[in-house]
Design an enzyme around this catalytic site. Structure first.
Site, short mmCIF file in Angstrom:
data_model
loop_
_atom_site.label_atom_id
_atom_site.label_comp_id
_atom_site.label_asym_id
_atom_site.label_seq_id
_atom_site.Cartn_x
_atom_site.Cartn_y
_atom_site.Cartn_z
N SER A 134 -3.36 0.46 -3.31
CA SER A 134 -3.08 -0.85 -2.72
C SER A 134 -3.05 -1.86 -3.84
O SER A 134 -4.02 -2.01 -4.58
CB SER A 134 -4.16 -1.24 -1.73
OG SER A 134 -4.20 -0.33 -0.66
N THR A 135 -1.93 -2.57 -3.96
CA THR A 135 -1.83 -3.56 -5.03
C THR A 135 -2.80 -4.70 -4.75
O THR A 135 -3.19 -4.93 -3.61
CB THR A 135 -0.41 -4.18 -5.11
OG1 THR A 135 -0.19 -4.98 -3.93
CG2 THR A 135 0.65 -3.12 -5.25
N ASP A 159 -6.71 8.30 1.16
CA ASP A 159 -6.55 7.96 2.56
C ASP A 159 -6.14 9.24 3.29
O ASP A 159 -5.03 9.72 3.11
CB ASP A 159 -5.49 6.87 2.72
CG ASP A 159 -5.51 6.30 4.14
OD1 ASP A 159 -6.41 6.67 4.91
OD2 ASP A 159 -4.63 5.49 4.46
N ASN A 163 2.15 -6.09 3.18
CA ASN A 163 1.27 -7.06 3.82
C ASN A 163 1.66 -8.47 3.41
O ASN A 163 1.93 -8.72 2.24
CB ASN A 163 -0.18 -6.81 3.39
CG ASN A 163 -0.63 -5.42 3.79
OD1 ASN A 163 -0.88 -5.16 4.95
ND2 ASN A 163 -0.68 -4.51 2.82
N HIS A 184 1.14 -6.64 8.89
CA HIS A 184 1.13 -5.29 8.34
C HIS A 184 2.47 -4.65 8.70
O HIS A 184 2.68 -4.28 9.86
CB HIS A 184 -0.06 -4.55 8.99
CG HIS A 184 -0.41 -3.24 8.39
ND1 HIS A 184 -0.56 -2.11 9.14
CD2 HIS A 184 -0.67 -2.89 7.11
CE1 HIS A 184 -0.90 -1.11 8.35
NE2 HIS A 184 -0.98 -1.55 7.12
N GLU A 223 0.87 -1.18 0.00
CA GLU A 223 0.00 0.00 0.00
C GLU A 223 0.91 1.22 0.00
O GLU A 223 1.80 1.31 0.84
CB GLU A 223 -0.83 0.07 1.28
CG GLU A 223 -1.51 -1.20 1.72
CD GLU A 223 -1.89 -1.13 3.20
OE1 GLU A 223 -2.36 -0.08 3.67
OE2 GLU A 223 -1.69 -2.12 3.89
N TYR A 227 -7.62 4.96 -3.92
CA TYR A 227 -8.50 5.73 -3.04
C TYR A 227 -7.80 6.89 -2.37
O TYR A 227 -6.58 7.08 -2.52
CB TYR A 227 -9.14 4.81 -2.02
CG TYR A 227 -8.20 4.12 -1.05
CD1 TYR A 227 -7.25 3.21 -1.49
CD2 TYR A 227 -8.27 4.36 0.32
CE1 TYR A 227 -6.40 2.55 -0.61
CE2 TYR A 227 -7.43 3.71 1.22
CZ TYR A 227 -6.51 2.81 0.74
OH TYR A 227 -5.68 2.17 1.62
N GLU A 237 -3.90 6.97 -2.41
CA GLU A 237 -3.25 5.72 -2.02
C GLU A 237 -3.57 4.64 -3.02
O GLU A 237 -4.69 4.55 -3.54
CB GLU A 237 -3.71 5.31 -0.61
CG GLU A 237 -3.13 3.97 -0.16
CD GLU A 237 -3.10 3.78 1.35
OE1 GLU A 237 -3.25 4.78 2.08
OE2 GLU A 237 -2.94 2.63 1.80
N ARG A 291 -2.82 -11.18 8.66
CA ARG A 291 -2.17 -10.40 7.60
C ARG A 291 -1.16 -9.54 8.34
O ARG A 291 -1.52 -8.63 9.08
CB ARG A 291 -3.19 -9.51 6.88
CG ARG A 291 -2.56 -8.50 5.93
CD ARG A 291 -3.62 -7.62 5.30
NE ARG A 291 -4.36 -6.83 6.27
CZ ARG A 291 -4.29 -5.50 6.37
NH1 ARG A 291 -3.51 -4.79 5.57
NH2 ARG A 291 -4.99 -4.85 7.28
#
Lengths: 503, 63
Positions: A94-95, A87, A151, A235, A10, A85, A92, A233
């Site tokens: 996110s793959t 953030d 992640n 992070h 991300e 999106y 941002e 997950r």
């Protein structure tokens, strides 16, 4: 046998619109994202099932609900399965979930290209004289940082204390090859001309839930985006956003390999830093890479010593497997060897070294102070995602940066999902049924086929929904209604059950 | 005799070292030239009003 290390990144991008008097970063971020056309298909993000306030250590159960303002902002899923999106005050990306480190590095780069295209499209829409700038960096040099998170899919069976014990020294010392470089220091750390990373100065805790203040080396956010009884997950928030493909590959590849070994119980020992938080910025501030770090028990080791130890352990672990591990280990070994011999010899692979070489060259040529605004401008413009303005892109075009992918491979990844995870099912559904698919997130899709209630397809298994399992199903379903009929109650192929949401 | 042999044995290595040094020097000057070139290119695209650019680059924290 360890779980496949599904990987995603991300990235929050820095944003400016120069000469715009009422510039508001949140509004501008939404503007940029809405300007992105790519392939026109996109689907609204759904916020259900999000719980960023949950703690991996099993306590603290605050539920963070996104504000109406945030929820109403640009927030979409693309045909490659990625999320694009706003953030807070940054665009941002996110793959999608990737099955290998190479794939993750490719999709990370594709995200940068998506943002660059969005910026170009936004540029067309602003009044003459205003300049839209997007930056793949993590700090404004004035004490404000924004994230680049990684992640990794982990087994729930792995005790989180093991993650903390084994990962801390690794994350602190991998900074020698994960940094994108920064002029000066921030957040009250000792002054330096230049340091390896953008983020190290901002880490103040060893373990914790926060991501925006008192940032921890090990982040405990427990939001699995999958069956909670089976998965975690992990992070990881301590990395820099990196523009070099090799560097992104090394960053996620070495970390994923360590986590796989940890799950397999294959690490013979662990390394404990005496002062992890201090070591974090000390490693980042040490361009010569000679500084001894205090270990528990009184011994000392340099960041490179510690990296070599992990490299050694993981080489032995990986002997039993075939696959990308070999490439991770060989590139990682080369980087460590080169950093030991002459850190700047990695300028063809590491952002920080490429950037430092330019800054130092300019500083010496023009007899500048390290605080000179010209160097400050280069420090920022290095990360400009625009292919013309961005200095990193100039280096690439001159052949000064080793690449892992061709432009056409990166371009394909901006629209096509990875094929080995549920991202394939998500992305293909966005591409094939954009009208009927009314909302999507990491672990579910919501369809409106016009037949009364909305239909929700949960995807709680990150490794299901790949091409080999669902391509035929998709090919034979011309409409979303046909797809849902074919899925029936449950056929398990997309790891799904069709449930009905009162609509 | 032994000394001569040693000398003979050493000589190819010496030559190699010299060649290596010359190559390194050549590479270094080539690299410097490339860097100068690169810096010239950067001069042409670098933000003209650097001070204002850096001063106005203020971000909100994120994550």
């Amino acid at each position: 046998m360890a779980l496949a290390k599904v990987i995603g990144t991300e990235t929050e991008f820095g944003i400016t619109v120069r000469n715009q008097l009422d510039f508001n970063p949140s509004v501008a971020s939404g503007f940029v994202i809405n300007a992105y056309r790519g392939d026109a298909a996109r689907v609204q993000w759904s916020f259900e099932e999000e719980s960023p306030g949950r703690d991996a250590r099993g306590f603290g159960f605050e539920t963070a609900v996104p504000s109406d303002l945030e929820a109403g902002m640009a927030n979409v899923v693309l045909t490659n399965g990625a999320r694009l999106y706003v953030d807070h005050a940054h665009p941002e990306y996110s793959t999608p979930e990737c099955l290998t480190p190479l794939e993750a590095a490719l999709h990370d780069k594709a995200g940068e290209v998506v943002i660059a295209r969005a910026a170009r499209a936004a540029q067309e829409l602003v009044p003459a004289g205003q300049i839209v700038g997007l930056y793949k960096n993590n700090s404004d040099g004035r004490g404000n940082s924004y994230g680049a998170h990684e992640n990794y899919l982990l087994s729930r069976a792995l005790p989180f204390d093991d993650v903390i014990r084994h990962l801390t020294a690794f994350l602190v010392t991998r900074q020698v090859f994960t940094g994108s470089g920064k002029l000066g220091s921030e957040n009250g750390r000792p002054d330096v001309d230049f340091q390896l990373t953008q983020r190290a100065d901002f880490f103040e805790e060893e373990v914790g839930l926060e991501t925006t203040l008192k940032r921890p080396i090990i982040n405990t956010r427990d939001e699995p985006h999958g069956t909670p009884s089976k998965y975690r997950r992990l992070h990881v928030i301590i990395g820099d956003a990196t523009m070099s493909e090799t560097q992104t590959f090394l960053k996620v590849g070495s970390t994923a390999l360590l986590l796989a070994a940890l799950e397999d119980g294959a690490l013979p020992d662990f390394i404990a830093l005496r002062h992890p938080v201090e070591s974090c910025w000390q490693v980042s501030h040490d361009l010569e890479m000679r500084r001894p770090l205090r270990l528990e028990g009184g011994a000392t080791a340099t960041a490179l010593d510690i990296q070599w130890q992990y490299h050694d352990w993981l080489s032995k672990y990986a002997e039993q497997f075939e696959g990308e591990h070999d490439l991770v280990l060989s590139e990682w070994g080369k980087i460590l060897t080169d950093l030991e011999r002459d850190p700047l010899s990695t300028a063809d692979r590491l952002d920080w070294a490429a950037k430092y070489r330019l800054l130092k060259g300019m500083q010496e040529r023009d007899g500048l102070s390290w605080k000179d605004p010209k160097l400050g401008a280069l420090n920022l413009q290095f990360h400009d995602v625009d292919p013309e303005r961005g200095i990193f892109h100039r280096l690439v075009r001159r052949g000064a940066i080793n690449r892992l992918f061709t432009d056409s491979e990166v371009d394909a990844a901006t629209t096509h999902p990875p094929e080995g995870t549920r991202a394939y099912f998500r992305g293909e559904c966005v591409a094939r049924y954009p009208k009927a698919l009314v909302a999507a997130n990491w672990d579910s899709l919501v369809f409106d086929t016009g037949e009364g209630s909305l239909k929700r397809v949960p995807m709680m298994e990150p490794l299901r929904g790949g091409k080999d399992l669902v391509e035929e199903l998709l090919e034979s379903s011309l409409t979303a209604a046909q797809l849902l009929d074919a899925l029936g109650g449950s056929d398990g192929r997309a790891g799904t059950e069709t449930t009905t949401i009162p609509g | 005799m032994a000394e001569q042999e040693q000398k003979r044995q050493r000589s190819p290595a010496d030559t190699k070292t010299e060649t290596a040094e010359v190559t390194v020097e050549a590479k270094a000057s080539e690299t410097a030239e490339k860097l100068d070139d690169l810096l010239d290119e950067i001069d042409a695209v670098l933000e003209e009003n650097a001070e204002e650019f850096v001063k106005n680059y203020v971000q909100k924290g994120g994550e």
